[in-house]
Scaffold this motif. Structure first.
Motif, PDB file in Angstrom:
ATOM      1  N   HIS A  87      -2.679   6.221   7.505  1.00  0.00           N
ATOM      2  CA  HIS A  87      -2.797   5.099   8.439  1.00  0.00           C
ATOM      3  C   HIS A  87      -1.573   4.184   8.354  1.00  0.00           C
ATOM      4  N   VAL A  88      -1.170   3.859   7.128  1.00  0.00           N
ATOM      5  CA  VAL A  88      -0.059   2.921   6.941  1.00  0.00           C
ATOM      6  C   VAL A  88       1.246   3.516   7.455  1.00  0.00           C
ATOM      7  N   THR A  93      12.044  -0.821   7.064  1.00  0.00           N
ATOM      8  CA  THR A  93      11.055  -0.053   6.295  1.00  0.00           C
ATOM      9  C   THR A  93      11.509   1.379   6.018  1.00  0.00           C
ATOM     10  N   LEU A  94      12.653   1.792   6.569  1.00  0.00           N
ATOM     11  CA  LEU A  94      13.114   3.170   6.387  1.00  0.00           C
ATOM     12  C   LEU A  94      13.312   3.558   4.920  1.00  0.00           C
ATOM     13  N   PRO A  95      13.964   2.721   4.092  1.00  0.00           N
ATOM     14  CA  PRO A  95      14.134   3.122   2.686  1.00  0.00           C
ATOM     15  C   PRO A  95      12.803   3.380   1.980  1.00  0.00           C
ATOM     16  N   ASP A  96      11.800   2.556   2.266  1.00  0.00           N
ATOM     17  CA  ASP A  96      10.491   2.756   1.637  1.00  0.00           C
ATOM     18  C   ASP A  96       9.853   4.050   2.106  1.00  0.00           C
ATOM     19  N   ILE A 131       0.840  -1.209   0.000  1.00  0.00           N
ATOM     20  CA  ILE A 131       0.000   0.000   0.000  1.00  0.00           C
ATOM     21  C   ILE A 131       0.869   1.250   0.000  1.00  0.00           C
ATOM     22  N   LEU A 132       1.906   1.260   0.829  1.00  0.00           N
ATOM     23  CA  LEU A 132       2.787   2.427   0.934  1.00  0.00           C
ATOM     24  C   LEU A 132       3.388   2.803  -0.404  1.00  0.00           C
ATOM     25  N   LEU A 133       3.777   1.811  -1.201  1.00  0.00           N
ATOM     26  CA  LEU A 133       4.495   2.060  -2.448  1.00  0.00           C
ATOM     27  C   LEU A 133       3.571   2.186  -3.654  1.00  0.00           C
ATOM     28  N   ASN A 134       2.273   2.122  -3.437  1.00  0.00           N
ATOM     29  CA  ASN A 134       1.306   2.236  -4.528  1.00  0.00           C
ATOM     30  C   ASN A 134       0.964   3.709  -4.757  1.00  0.00           C
ATOM     31  N   ASP A 135       1.467   4.277  -5.849  1.00  0.00           N
ATOM     32  CA  ASP A 135       1.255   5.701  -6.111  1.00  0.00           C
ATOM     33  C   ASP A 135      -0.212   6.070  -6.257  1.00  0.00           C
TER      34      ASP A 135
END
Length: 331
Positions: free
Chosen positions: A65-66, A78-81, A45-49
């Motif tokens: 939320h995420v 998760t830091l790089p993301d 979800i985080l990486l979905n533009d």
């Protein structure tokens, strides 16, 4: 609402969508407690533009939320993301997140320092392509200041880096220098005076925004950091905030109410990146959140030149694009 503890991890994450801005701190904490089990979908979800730029219904709350969950977990993998989302959040003008990045990265402490420095240095000169690069770097610098404040053992290292930015002749983003000029003073006034003066002397501070050197010292001294290093990450999910937002959405003119709150400094509420809820702005029942089909999307003419939402409006009004013609086109 079902007891969060009785739901599967998949159902809990689905609930982040369906509950929109009504997700509670208890729901957030339950997903945090699920640990690695929740991580793959959260990262997806985080990486979905699409969720950052074109969210509809509950989708436009999901990234906040995420990110909150990932910050609460403070898993360094998760830091790089998370760092990679700094620029998209500025490109999308995702107001719910912009002022919370500092809080997010301060949860990771020392581990976040090098990724943030890498981001700031890696996008040097990016301001020539748009103000969003300045804003993203500004948020990364703020995050470093927050880490220094909440993790005192890192303060000297971070302060050295911030002072280096102020005196570096190759750092020519004047808007960035102006936006961060107070941060070293808030961490250590005595150590920062010379570097701050240097930035003023070489003309890298817009005095119309930051004031002159004396004004800046007085302002920082007057505030004594009161309320500056606030950590609003979970306030969004408090029951008080949820109830207050529902009052806004049910008011006659939600957008006007949001603008007034922003002017009054109620940043813990924030302004919405997309019109919420849809029913207030789209009287056509086919665009209602309850309508079974996918809402129709109005097609806007493609501009010949990309204008960032924080850039001056090309109409010449002097206002930001997001507060002028873009607001008319999308509102």
């Amino acid at each position: 609402m079902s007891d969060s503890r009785s739901l599967s991890t998949s159902a809990l994450i689905d609930q982040l969508f369906t509950e929109e801005d009504r997700v509670t701190a208890e729901q957030i904490d339950e997903i945090v407690r699920r640990g690695e089990e929740a991580l793959p979908r959260l990262r997806e979800i985080l990486l979905n533009d699409d969720y950052w730029y074109e969210g509809q219904r509950g989708d436009f709350w999901i990234e906040l939320h995420v990110v909150t969950i990932l910050a609460r977990r403070a898993d360094c993998t998760t830091l790089p993301d998370l760092v990679s989302r700094l620029l998209p959040s500025c490109f999308a003008d995702y107001d719910w997140m912009l002022d919370r990045w500092a809080d997010v990265f301060s949860c990771f402490g020392e581990a976040a320092i090098e990724p943030l420095i890498g981001f700031i240095d890696g996008h040097r000169g990016g301001y020539r392509d748009g103000t969003d690069y300045t804003e993203a770097r500004h948020q990364a610098v703020r995050a470093l200041a927050f880490i220094a404040h909440y993790h005192p053992s890192t303060c000297e290292r971070i302060l050295d880096y911030l002072l280096g930015i102020l005196v570096d002749p190759d750092e020519d983003d004047r808007d960035l220098i102006t936006s961060i000029i107070d941060l070293p003073l808030r961490l250590n006034r005595e150590r920062s005076l010379e570097a701050v003066q240097s930035a003023y002397r070489r003309g890298m501070v817009d005095t119309a925004q930051a004031g002159n050197f004396r004004d800046l010292l007085q302002e920082v001294g007057r505030s004594r950091n009161k309320g500056f290093f606030t950590r609003p990450l979970l306030e969004f999910h408090s029951r008080e905030s949820i109830a207050f937002r529902q009052q806004i959405w049910n008011s006659r003119d939600p957008h006007a109410r949001l603008e007034q709150l922003e002017e009054d400094g109620r940043f813990w509420i924030g302004s919405a990146p997309f019109p919420p809820p849809l029913a207030h702005f789209y009287p056509d029942p086919r665009l209602s959140p309850d309508y079974p089909l996918t809402p129709m999307t109005a097609v806007q003419p493609t501009p010949t030149v990309r204008v960032g939402r924080n850039d001056p409006c090309p109409c010449g009004s002097g206002r930001k694009f997001k507060k002028c013609c873009d607001a008319v086109a999308t509102g």
